[in-house]
Write an enzyme that holds these catalytic residues in place. Structure first.
Site, mmCIF file in Angstrom:
data_model
loop_
_atom_site.group_PDB
_atom_site.id
_atom_site.type_symbol
_atom_site.label_atom_id
_atom_site.label_comp_id
_atom_site.label_asym_id
_atom_site.label_seq_id
_atom_site.Cartn_x
_atom_site.Cartn_y
_atom_site.Cartn_z
ATOM 1 N N TRP A 98 0.892 -1.181 -0.064
ATOM 2 C CA TRP A 98 -0.003 -0.014 0.012
ATOM 3 C C TRP A 98 0.838 1.208 0.135
ATOM 4 O O TRP A 98 1.750 1.318 0.985
ATOM 5 C CB TRP A 98 -0.894 -0.013 1.245
ATOM 6 N N ASP A 155 -0.215 -5.642 9.053
ATOM 7 C CA ASP A 155 -1.419 -4.695 9.019
ATOM 8 C C ASP A 155 -2.439 -5.491 8.606
ATOM 9 O O ASP A 155 -2.413 -6.162 7.511
ATOM 10 C CB ASP A 155 -0.940 -3.783 7.570
ATOM 11 N N ALA A 189 -6.277 -4.988 7.608
ATOM 12 C CA ALA A 189 -7.243 -3.953 7.293
ATOM 13 C C ALA A 189 -8.366 -4.358 6.844
ATOM 14 O O ALA A 189 -9.526 -3.974 6.535
ATOM 15 C CB ALA A 189 -6.647 -3.076 6.401
ATOM 16 N N LYS A 248 -12.872 -1.108 6.973
ATOM 17 C CA LYS A 248 -13.524 -1.973 6.037
ATOM 18 C C LYS A 248 -14.526 -2.906 6.911
ATOM 19 O O LYS A 248 -15.745 -3.170 6.346
ATOM 20 C CB LYS A 248 -12.509 -2.644 5.160
HETATM 21 C C1 LMR Z 1 -7.023 1.776 -0.505
HETATM 22 O O1 LMR Z 1 -5.998 1.038 -0.577
HETATM 23 O O2 LMR Z 1 -7.428 2.200 -1.440
HETATM 24 C C2 LMR Z 1 -7.620 1.879 0.787
HETATM 25 O O3 LMR Z 1 -6.837 1.462 1.715
HETATM 26 C C3 LMR Z 1 -7.909 3.289 0.970
HETATM 27 C C4 LMR Z 1 -6.696 4.188 1.223
HETATM 28 O O4 LMR Z 1 -6.831 5.090 2.302
HETATM 29 O O5 LMR Z 1 -5.876 4.278 0.444
#
Ligand code: LMR
Length: 394
Positions: free
Chosen positions: A127, A208, A210, A243
């Site tokens: 991410w 992580d 999420a 989420k």
């Molecule tokens: C994403 O990866 O799209 C989500 O986790 C939202 C974000 O905050 O980036």
């Protein structure tokens, strides 16, 4: 002073949301930001969360400050949700945070105070905000191979080889389930190999978590983190309620630390509390209280589990429909990796130019690396997406 500020690079995921909104075309498809959508394109408030909200509205008698680490009942409930009974609770410390990002921020702050010279090992890809958060705190990072684009699976050999370079005490960031952006998770036996390597090399995992509940189920998605917690001395976990409870804007999260023994857990808890004080003082409480109300009430909890289960199964059905359509159009099983991926995301083998063409010619929005949010796809849009993928030559 302000004249010395440099304009920051825009966050690619958030910039894509704005681009999508500004697109005047009626037929457009948002597969960008990781938000669950139902068949009508709405992100619903979950039934149990709504009911908990109504209950709170009637029963809450004060908005006075709660604990600096957050409401103890919330911390206990989220610790149990994530860790089950894999470790005794007296080996854990926890602090509430504004969302998973807040928890990650506090994890990096904790690492900076305890081990400022360590290297944080991130999967490649990960991410993008992980990198931004680490750079913001002035920590050092390196990457390890994670994804095999040819198979769409985890590159275990690359991962194991790259982490041989890590020094004892370094921190390894892992996605507990539903890897963002690829959708590829290690298999249970691969998690065991990872845990054994972390132990042998004295590396500390920062997990992580999420998307608990979006992969194989609420319990199954926590199995890797629970195994790590029960076999290693120290584990950090950044948990998010965004989420799993659909509480995106309410910012619910917690940083959990599994320590060697109760005395270290107690000291770590005091550090987490002090870090909250200097970052935002008290963490936001309303969303956390909704989560705790849902988790601690058997009827609300059953309702939440059932609804989250339905969301998960809908994503799996969309994966199946898209893979089947692509098999039909390409006469090949090249896209069957979609079936093996879990969670909201899959990464398509798309070059940036192909991602741009999908956006410009078909109104299909995905992040520049080819990540699609399957949960943003309605059943009706599956044939459109499949055709556009084939026409664009992926
Ligand atoms: C994403 O990866 O799209 C989500 O986790 C939202 C974000 O905050 O980036």
């Amino acid at each position: 002073m302000f004249d010395r500020l440099q304009e920051p690079a825009s966050d690619k995921i958030i910039a894509l949301m704005a681009e999508y909104r500004a697109d005047p075309r009626a037929q457009k498809l948002d597969l960008g930001v990781g938000v669950y959508r139902d068949e009508s394109g709405a992100t619903p408030i979950m039934g149990a969360v709504r009911a908990a909200g109504a209950r709170l509205q009637d029963s809450e008698t004060t908005k006075a400050y709660t604990g600096l680490a957050g409401d103890p009942a919330f911390l206990q409930a989220i610790s149990r949700l994530v860790l089950g009974d894999s470790v005794p609770l007296d080996r854990t410390a926890a602090a509430a945070a504004p969302g998973g990002t807040g928890a990650l921020h506090q994890a990096f702050a904790l690492i900076r105070s305890a081990a400022p010279d360590c290297t944080l090992w991130l999967p490649d890809p990960t991410w993008p905000n992980h990198l931004s958060l680490i750079a913001h705190q002035g920590l050092t990072h390196a990457t390890y191979r994670y994804f095999d684009a040819a198979t769409g699976a985890v590159d275990m050999a690359g991962l194991m080889e790259d982490l041989q370079q890590a020094a004892p005490g370094d921190v390894v960031l892992l996605h507990g389930c539903c890897h963002n952006p690829t959708g590829a998770d290690p298999m249970p036996s691969e998690w065991d190999e990872i845990a054994a390597m972390l132990r042998a090399r004295q590396l500390i995992p920062l997990v992580d978590l999420a998307y608990q509940g979006f992969g194989d189920g609420i319990e199954a998605d926590a199995s890797a983190v629970r195994m790590l917690a029960s076999t290693l001395d120290e584990v950090l976990i950044a948990a998010s309620g965004s989420k799993s409870f659909g509480l995106y804007r309410d910012r619910v999260g917690a940083l959990l630390a599994v320590a060697r023994d109760p005395a270290e857990a107690e000291r770590t808890g005091k550090v987490l509390t002090a870090l909250n004080r200097v970052t935002y003082s008290f963490p936001p409480d309303h969303g956390a209280r909704l989560v705790q109300t849902v988790l601690d009430d058997p009827a609300l909890r059953a309702d939440w589990e059932e609804e989250l289960g339905r969301m998960r199964l809908r994503i799996l059905a969309l994966r199946e429909a898209l893979a089947a359509e692509l098999r039909r159009l390409t006469n090949s099983d090249r896209f069957d990796f979609l079936l093996r991926h879990r969670g909201m995301f899959s990464r398509l083998p798309a070059e940036p130019a192909q991602v741009a063409r999908l956006r410009e010619e078909h109104g299909i929005y995905m992040t520049g690396d080819g990540r699609i949010n399957i949960a943003g796809l309605g059943e009706a849009a599956v044939p459109l997406l499949a055709r556009a993928i084939v026409e664009t030559g992926l």
